[in-house]
Design a protein around this motif. Structure first.
Motif, PDB file in Angstrom:
ATOM      1  N   HIS A  34     -67.116  21.472 -40.095  1.00  0.00           N
ATOM      2  CA  HIS A  34     -68.150  22.475 -40.251  1.00  0.00           C
ATOM      3  C   HIS A  34     -69.391  22.560 -39.350  1.00  0.00           C
ATOM      4  O   HIS A  34     -70.091  21.531 -39.650  1.00  0.00           O
ATOM      5  N   THR A  37     -65.136  25.730 -39.121  1.00  0.00           N
ATOM      6  CA  THR A  37     -65.895  26.595 -39.888  1.00  0.00           C
ATOM      7  C   THR A  37     -67.175  26.609 -39.392  1.00  0.00           C
ATOM      8  O   THR A  37     -67.845  25.640 -39.224  1.00  0.00           O
ATOM      9  N   TRP A  53     -71.190  27.829 -39.370  1.00  0.00           N
ATOM     10  CA  TRP A  53     -72.056  28.042 -40.422  1.00  0.00           C
ATOM     11  C   TRP A  53     -73.475  28.653 -39.902  1.00  0.00           C
ATOM     12  O   TRP A  53     -74.113  27.899 -39.030  1.00  0.00           O
ATOM     13  N   GLU A  87     -71.157  35.730 -34.184  1.00  0.00           N
ATOM     14  CA  GLU A  87     -69.976  36.151 -35.118  1.00  0.00           C
ATOM     15  C   GLU A  87     -69.004  36.735 -34.321  1.00  0.00           C
ATOM     16  O   GLU A  87     -67.780  36.313 -34.320  1.00  0.00           O
ATOM     17  N   ARG A  97     -63.465  30.328 -38.265  1.00  0.00           N
ATOM     18  CA  ARG A  97     -64.073  30.836 -39.464  1.00  0.00           C
ATOM     19  C   ARG A  97     -65.641  30.766 -39.523  1.00  0.00           C
ATOM     20  O   ARG A  97     -66.242  29.836 -39.162  1.00  0.00           O
ATOM     21  N   ARG A 145     -69.278  31.832 -41.436  1.00  0.00           N
ATOM     22  CA  ARG A 145     -69.842  31.766 -42.883  1.00  0.00           C
ATOM     23  C   ARG A 145     -71.427  31.718 -42.435  1.00  0.00           C
ATOM     24  O   ARG A 145     -71.940  31.225 -41.427  1.00  0.00           O
ATOM     25  N   LYS A 146     -72.100  32.388 -43.595  1.00  0.00           N
ATOM     26  CA  LYS A 146     -73.472  32.275 -43.383  1.00  0.00           C
ATOM     27  C   LYS A 146     -74.129  31.586 -44.650  1.00  0.00           C
ATOM     28  O   LYS A 146     -73.543  31.276 -45.797  1.00  0.00           O
ATOM     29  N   PHE A 147     -75.401  31.040 -44.502  1.00  0.00           N
ATOM     30  CA  PHE A 147     -76.062  30.209 -45.793  1.00  0.00           C
ATOM     31  C   PHE A 147     -77.532  30.392 -45.414  1.00  0.00           C
ATOM     32  O   PHE A 147     -78.105  30.652 -44.531  1.00  0.00           O
ATOM     33  N   HIS A 169     -72.658  33.071 -50.992  1.00  0.00           N
ATOM     34  CA  HIS A 169     -72.061  32.501 -49.709  1.00  0.00           C
ATOM     35  C   HIS A 169     -71.142  31.540 -49.946  1.00  0.00           C
ATOM     36  O   HIS A 169     -70.558  30.754 -48.958  1.00  0.00           O
ATOM     37  N   ASP A 213     -65.912  30.145 -52.422  1.00  0.00           N
ATOM     38  CA  ASP A 213     -64.802  29.087 -52.354  1.00  0.00           C
ATOM     39  C   ASP A 213     -65.191  27.857 -53.185  1.00  0.00           C
ATOM     40  O   ASP A 213     -64.433  27.313 -53.964  1.00  0.00           O
TER      41      ASP A 213
END
Length: 236
Positions: free
Chosen positions: A125, A155, A157, A174, A183, A185-187, A228, A231
């Protein structure tokens, strides 16, 4: 299969420990996850994950007196975790540990074979900060991606708050992740300058569980998780 989740970024201040906290809150009701603070320079996660208790948190230093990541210490520690009852283990690496990990993977051991022999799956990550942190964050991502050779799930982030006023950089990130098959993802979509945002950040520093926040901050944090971290919520 046991999952080893490495949270990494050689650039400090991008939000690795914040991401670790949000992952822990999303899984706070699961007894199958362990969170490990490997950041010997700050120990931030140790303080922020107080709400999980001693049985689901550990703090380990893998650096020697010269601040060098010791291969044997990492290998021995991962081997010891393979026998634990946890299904998902999250490692919050500090900036120095993150910086040195690619060389260890590339030069010292066939890391994919090692993880396979342990009966585990390793996920990486990578946290990316915006603005002045963007270039160095992405440089580290590119370096690690090259070393991993598409053998592991990666992933990326995006730390949303740090990309405020830098929308084009977020779109670029992105787009590039999609092109590389990573992969994305945002947070952390809350404003630290707002009343609710400041309450959340204060609660994070104090190691609050979600139930310890006041109503407004609690609901805002739940929205962050639902937006977010679906999962991880499904793991509970």
């Amino acid at each position: 299969m046991k999952q080893l989740n490495f949270i990494l970024q050689a650039k400090g201040g991008v939000g690795k420990s914040l991401l670790t906290y949000l992952l822990a809150v999303a899984e706070q009701n699961s007894e199958k996850s362990l969170f490990v603070d490997l950041d010997s320079s700050t120990g931030t996660s140790t303080r922020q994950l107080r709400f999980l208790g001693d049985l689901r948190t550990e703090a380990v230093s893998l650096l020697n007196e010269k601040q060098v990541l010791v291969r044997d210490s990492l290998i021995s520690y991962l081997e010891s975790l393979a026998e634990t009852p946890f299904d998902r283990i999250y490692f919050d690496f500090g900036a120095p540990e993150s910086e040195q990990l690619p060389a260890l993977i590339e030069r010292d051991i066939p890391f994919k074979d090692f993880v396979d022999e342990l009966g585990c799956k390793a996920n990486f990550h990578i946290v990316i900060g915006g603005g002045g942190m963007y270039k160095s964050s992405v440089d580290y991502l590119q370096k690690l991606h090259m070393v991993l050779q598409n053998e592991f799930e990666v992933t990326v982030w995006q730390s949303i708050t740090t990309f405020n006023n830098f929308a084009q950089l977020g779109e670029e990130l992105e787009r590039n992740c999609k092109a590389l098959g990573l992969r994305f993802r945002k947070f952390a979509d809350f404003d630290p300058g707002s009343n609710l945002g400041s309450h959340i950040l204060d609660g994070i520093r104090k190691g609050y569980s979600i139930g310890e926040y006041q109503t407004g901050a609690k609901l805002r944090l739940k929205k962050e998780l639902n937006d977010h971290f679906k999962d991880e919520l499904n793991n509970q």
